[in-house]
Scaffold this motif. Structure first.
Motif, short mmCIF file in Angstrom:
data_model
loop_
_atom_site.label_atom_id
_atom_site.label_comp_id
_atom_site.label_asym_id
_atom_site.label_seq_id
_atom_site.Cartn_x
_atom_site.Cartn_y
_atom_site.Cartn_z
N ALA A 442 44.68 -131.03 -51.19
CA ALA A 442 45.33 -131.99 -50.30
C ALA A 442 45.12 -133.42 -50.79
O ALA A 442 46.04 -134.25 -50.75
N LEU A 443 43.91 -133.72 -51.26
CA LEU A 443 43.62 -135.07 -51.75
C LEU A 443 44.40 -135.37 -53.02
O LEU A 443 44.89 -136.50 -53.20
N MET A 444 44.50 -134.41 -53.91
CA MET A 444 45.24 -134.65 -55.15
C MET A 444 46.71 -134.96 -54.86
O MET A 444 47.30 -135.86 -55.45
N ARG A 445 47.30 -134.21 -53.92
CA ARG A 445 48.70 -134.45 -53.59
C ARG A 445 48.90 -135.80 -52.91
O ARG A 445 49.90 -136.49 -53.15
N ALA A 446 47.97 -136.17 -52.04
CA ALA A 446 48.15 -137.38 -51.24
C ALA A 446 47.77 -138.65 -51.98
O ALA A 446 48.33 -139.72 -51.73
N VAL A 447 46.79 -138.56 -52.88
CA VAL A 447 46.25 -139.77 -53.51
C VAL A 447 46.53 -139.81 -55.01
O VAL A 447 47.08 -140.78 -55.53
N GLU A 448 46.15 -138.74 -55.71
CA GLU A 448 46.24 -138.78 -57.17
C GLU A 448 47.68 -138.77 -57.65
O GLU A 448 48.05 -139.52 -58.56
N TRP A 449 48.52 -137.93 -57.06
CA TRP A 449 49.91 -137.87 -57.51
C TRP A 449 50.65 -139.19 -57.35
O TRP A 449 51.33 -139.64 -58.28
N PRO A 450 50.58 -139.88 -56.19
CA PRO A 450 51.30 -141.16 -56.08
C PRO A 450 50.82 -142.22 -57.07
O PRO A 450 51.61 -143.03 -57.55
N LEU A 451 49.50 -142.24 -57.37
CA LEU A 451 48.97 -143.26 -58.27
C LEU A 451 49.33 -142.97 -59.72
O LEU A 451 49.56 -143.88 -60.51
N ALA A 482 35.75 -138.83 -53.10
CA ALA A 482 36.42 -140.12 -53.29
C ALA A 482 36.23 -140.62 -54.71
O ALA A 482 37.17 -141.12 -55.35
N LYS A 483 35.02 -140.48 -55.26
CA LYS A 483 34.76 -140.93 -56.63
C LYS A 483 35.54 -140.07 -57.64
O LYS A 483 36.07 -140.59 -58.63
N ALA A 484 35.59 -138.77 -57.40
CA ALA A 484 36.35 -137.90 -58.30
C ALA A 484 37.83 -138.26 -58.28
O ALA A 484 38.50 -138.24 -59.33
N LEU A 485 38.34 -138.60 -57.12
CA LEU A 485 39.74 -139.03 -57.01
C LEU A 485 40.01 -140.25 -57.88
O LEU A 485 40.98 -140.30 -58.63
N ALA A 486 39.14 -141.26 -57.76
CA ALA A 486 39.33 -142.49 -58.53
C ALA A 486 39.23 -142.22 -60.02
O ALA A 486 39.99 -142.77 -60.83
N PRO A 525 46.54 -150.27 -59.68
CA PRO A 525 46.26 -149.20 -58.72
C PRO A 525 44.78 -149.10 -58.39
O PRO A 525 43.94 -149.20 -59.26
N CYS A 526 44.50 -148.91 -57.12
CA CYS A 526 43.12 -148.98 -56.65
C CYS A 526 42.93 -148.09 -55.44
O CYS A 526 43.83 -147.93 -54.61
N PRO A 566 52.68 -152.01 -53.88
CA PRO A 566 52.22 -150.62 -53.87
C PRO A 566 51.08 -150.41 -54.85
O PRO A 566 50.78 -151.26 -55.69
N GLY A 567 50.45 -149.24 -54.74
CA GLY A 567 49.38 -148.91 -55.67
C GLY A 567 48.00 -148.96 -55.07
O GLY A 567 47.01 -148.82 -55.78
N VAL A 568 47.89 -149.17 -53.75
CA VAL A 568 46.59 -149.20 -53.07
C VAL A 568 46.56 -148.06 -52.06
O VAL A 568 47.46 -147.93 -51.23
N VAL A 569 45.53 -147.24 -52.14
CA VAL A 569 45.33 -146.16 -51.18
C VAL A 569 43.99 -146.41 -50.48
O VAL A 569 42.97 -146.64 -51.14
N VAL A 570 44.02 -146.39 -49.15
CA VAL A 570 42.80 -146.59 -48.36
C VAL A 570 42.21 -145.22 -48.06
O VAL A 570 42.89 -144.35 -47.51
N LEU A 571 40.96 -145.05 -48.43
CA LEU A 571 40.27 -143.79 -48.22
C LEU A 571 39.10 -144.05 -47.28
O LEU A 571 38.28 -144.94 -47.54
N GLY A 572 39.05 -143.35 -46.17
CA GLY A 572 37.96 -143.51 -45.21
C GLY A 572 37.14 -142.25 -45.11
O GLY A 572 37.63 -141.14 -45.34
N ALA A 573 35.87 -142.40 -44.75
CA ALA A 573 34.99 -141.24 -44.57
C ALA A 573 34.16 -141.45 -43.32
O ALA A 573 33.66 -142.55 -43.07
N THR A 574 34.03 -140.38 -42.52
CA THR A 574 33.23 -140.45 -41.31
C THR A 574 32.77 -139.05 -40.94
O THR A 574 33.42 -138.06 -41.29
N ASN A 575 31.65 -138.98 -40.23
CA ASN A 575 31.23 -137.70 -39.65
C ASN A 575 31.36 -137.74 -38.13
O ASN A 575 30.85 -136.89 -37.43
#
Length: 682
Positions: A442-451, A482-486, A525-526, A566-575
């Protein structure tokens, strides 16, 4: 034959190449590589090579245009020339350079007496004598002499020396070159030509370089003004200095006035305190001078700043600064061009891959990439023993810059657009993130593919997601994912810890949030990663205080504007997904909410194998048994288990070196880990 001059490709700058259409070459009787005579204000020579779709045109680099005394769009007389002879003697005036550097730069370039050639970006050499007379080529036996120039060479930056800014250059040329070259056309159309251009963007993106290149290419008189130098302690002296600059410009028209750091002399007047009357008068004087420019089209004002919002609004209207051009950090293709420009005169080893370097330097501006090439050359010098008492281990002409030198330089050069934030290019790959197969997809499709594939999304009319929210128990791998995505997407990564943005000063927290988004846009891209995002975006109305309420509102505003550019994706993390304000969770802000689940037995087995990859394991260690015995363990628990087992092996060996980590070591570590988990639960 008369042909119109076009700009050459950056890769062919300094090589003495003229690109013509196939039909024009046939009409002139030229074979590929044949010598061609070019006549403008004087005659010089180049090697003709074909290119399709250039009928009636010829592409020449800046050095050749300078030797002809012509500019882009001018007509040049082209004729076939006899073959070049091998020069027996070549005399050059300019800086003293090693013989090998001159031979490398001028190899294959047709030479004529009076021609000037650039060696690298800083040095120009003029041919003062040539035996036999040109056109000639350098040979192995050519005797080369150099002498100091009688006068310092005039700075001449050409368009080919500016990489990654072709779109910006085209827009600047429209405003600056057209009025200077075709004043009569503007009068015939009954319109006033533009008076000013404001260049803005992060430091180091090439604003000053563009201004100097435009002045060189147009042949206009160039006046450089550094904003702070205008300020004078005497009453009226600052305004007088400004008037003198504009008077000189009109006297030597056509002129380009370049005001660097214009925010220093033209800040917002309403923001100035009562004692800052000098700045108020300077702003008023600048407005008057720009309104009173006589000889329209003969004087153009270029200004540069990295703080456009601090300028007085009266300057930012048509009739003063008619066009505002934003210069962003270069994309991957732009970085490749810039690296090629700065390494053109460097002896690169075969293992240097500029395409790979361009992909590994997101967020770097032109000045950063110039520093990267310079540091790589310094690393090559150190590697050759430049600091050793014995001196260099090889002759200077045998030095080369290798991939390892660029790798050393990358550790030293930080992207200037991101220097104020915690930024890294993570060295984490998807292979190191085990047990999150569904979330990873899901992360690859949403973040990596657009960038990585923005053109595909544009072709399909898809809007890339603006934000992705990761949630799950602590230790499930949210930050690691998140780091692997970047890393896999090859983009910059800015990590922001939510709680660190909250301060006791009113407005400071919101400003910190705005700056984080601003830096991310500048480094696109960031991936902008907010860890523990619930600290700054909790549900409103929960009694968390006015500061947190304002932070949530600011976050919503920034998320709505993150798509431009374009080129900025906001990634959030929470428990604590239940604590996040619902307004953030709608499509258009956090488009995708991804749960990081507890790893099942198969996932735990994969995680254990990742964390024991570098461990010398005994034969009795069974990963499957460990995976079965670690029910409800998350990735962080399993990493801790492997670390404890290694420490147990070290303690068991005592003063001796441990041979391997045994199943007994893992059993002790497992009991300790389980006791710690029970204590934490209680």
């Amino acid at each position: 034959m008369k042909l119109t001059i076009l700009q050459a490709e950056a890769a062919e700058a300094g090589r003495g190449i003229a690109r013509l259409d196939f039909a024009d070459m046939a009409a002139l009787g030229l074979a590929p590589g044949a010598l061609v005579a070019l006549t403008g204000a004087r005659t010089t020579h180049a090697r003709a090579l074909p290119r399709r779709g250039m009928a009636g045109q010829i592409a020449l680099d800046g050095a050749t245009r300078g030797n002809l005394g012509l500019g882009l769009g001018d007509a040049v007389a082209v004729a076939a020339a006899p073959d070049a002879t091998i020069a027996a003697r070549l005399a050059l005036a300019g800086a003293t350079l090693p013989d090998a550097a001159i031979r490398r730069a001028l190899a294959g370039v047709p030479l004529n007496v009076g021609d000037t050639h650039r060696i690298g970006r800083e040095t120009s050499l003029r041919i003062t004598a040539l035996t036999p007379p040109g056109p000639s080529l350098l040979g192995e036996a050519t005797y080369i002499t150099t002498e100091a120039a009688t006068a310092p060479a005039k700075e001449s930056i050409r368009y080919e020396e500016i990489g990654g800014l072709s779109r910006v250059l085209e827009r600047v040329r429209e405003v600056v070159e057209l009025p200077l070259r075709h004043r009569a056309a503007f009068e015939a159309l009954g319109i006033a030509p533009p008076k000013g251009v404001l260049l803005y963007g992060p430091p180091g993106t090439g604003k000053t370089l563009i201004a100097r290149a435009v002045a060189t290419e147009t042949g206009a008189h160039f006046i450089a003004v550094n904003g702070p130098e205008i300020i004078d302690k005497y009453y009226g002296a600052s305004e007088q200095a400004l008037r003198a600059i504009f008077t000189e410009a009109q006297k030597h028209a056509p002129t380009i006035i370049f005001i660097d750091e214009i925010d220093a002399i033209a800040p917002k007047r309403e923001a100035l305190s009562g004692e800052k009357q000098v700045e108020r008068r300077i702003v008023a004087q600048l407005l008057t001078l720009m309104d009173g420019l006589s000889g329209r089209g003969e004087v153009v004002v270029l200004a540069a700043t990295n703080l456009p919002d601090s300028l007085d609004p009266a300057l930012r209207r048509p009739g003063r600064f008619d066009r505002e051009i934003r210069i962003d950090p270069p994309d991957r293709a732009g970085r490749r061009e810039i690296l090629a420009v700065h390494s053109r005169a460097m002896p690169l080893a075969p293992d240097v891959d500029l395409d790979r370097l361009a992909g590994e330097t997101p967020g770097h501006v032109g000045a950063d990439l110039a520093a990267l090439c310079r540091e790589a050359a310094m690393a090559a010098l150190r590697r050759a023993g430049g600091l050793s008492p014995q001196g260099l281990a090889m002759a200077p002409e045998n030095l080369t810059v290798a991939a390892e030198d660029f790798a050393a330089a990358q550790r030293l050069v930080v992207a200037s657009a991101l220097r104020a934030s915690f930024v890294e290019i993570p060295d984490v790959r998807w292979d190191e993130v085990a047990g999150i197969g569904v979330a990873r997809e899901a992360l690859m499709r949403a973040v990596e593919w657009p960038l990585r594939r923005p053109a595909s999304f544009a072709r399909l009319g898809l809007r890339p997601p603006r934000g992705v929210l990761l949630h799950g128990r602590p230790g499930t791998g949210k930050t690691l994912a998140a780091k692997a995505l970047a890393s896999e997407a090859g983009c910059a990564f800015i990590a922001v810890r939510g709680a660190e943005m909250l301060t006791e000063w009113q407005g400071a927290s919101e400003r910190a949030l705005r700056e984080a988004f601003s830096r991310a846009r500048a480094a696109a891209p960031c991936i902008l990663f907010f860890d523990e995002i619930d600290a700054i975006a909790p549900r409103r109305g929960g009694g968390d205080g006015a500061t947190v309420e304002r932070m949530v509102a600011q976050f919503l505003v920034e998320m709505d504007g993150v798509a431009d550019p374009p080129g900025v994706v906001v990634l959030g993390a929470t428990n604590r997904l239940d604590r996040i304000d619902p307004a953030l969770l709608r499509p258009g802000r956090f488009d995708l909410v991804v749960e990081m689940p507890l790893p099942d037995e198969a996932a735990r087995l994969a995680i254990l194998r990742v964390h024991t990859t570098g461990m010398p394991l005994a034969a009795d260690v069974d990963h499957a048994l460990l995976a079965a015995a670690t029910d409800n363990f998350v990735g962080a628990d399993l990493a801790g288990l492997c670390r404890r087992a290694g420490l147990e092996a070290l303690a068991r060996a005592g003063a001796a070196e441990p041979d391997s980590v045994t199943a007994g070591d893992f059993a002790i570590a497992l009991r300790a880990q389980q006791e710690a988990r029970v204590w934490n639960t209680e």
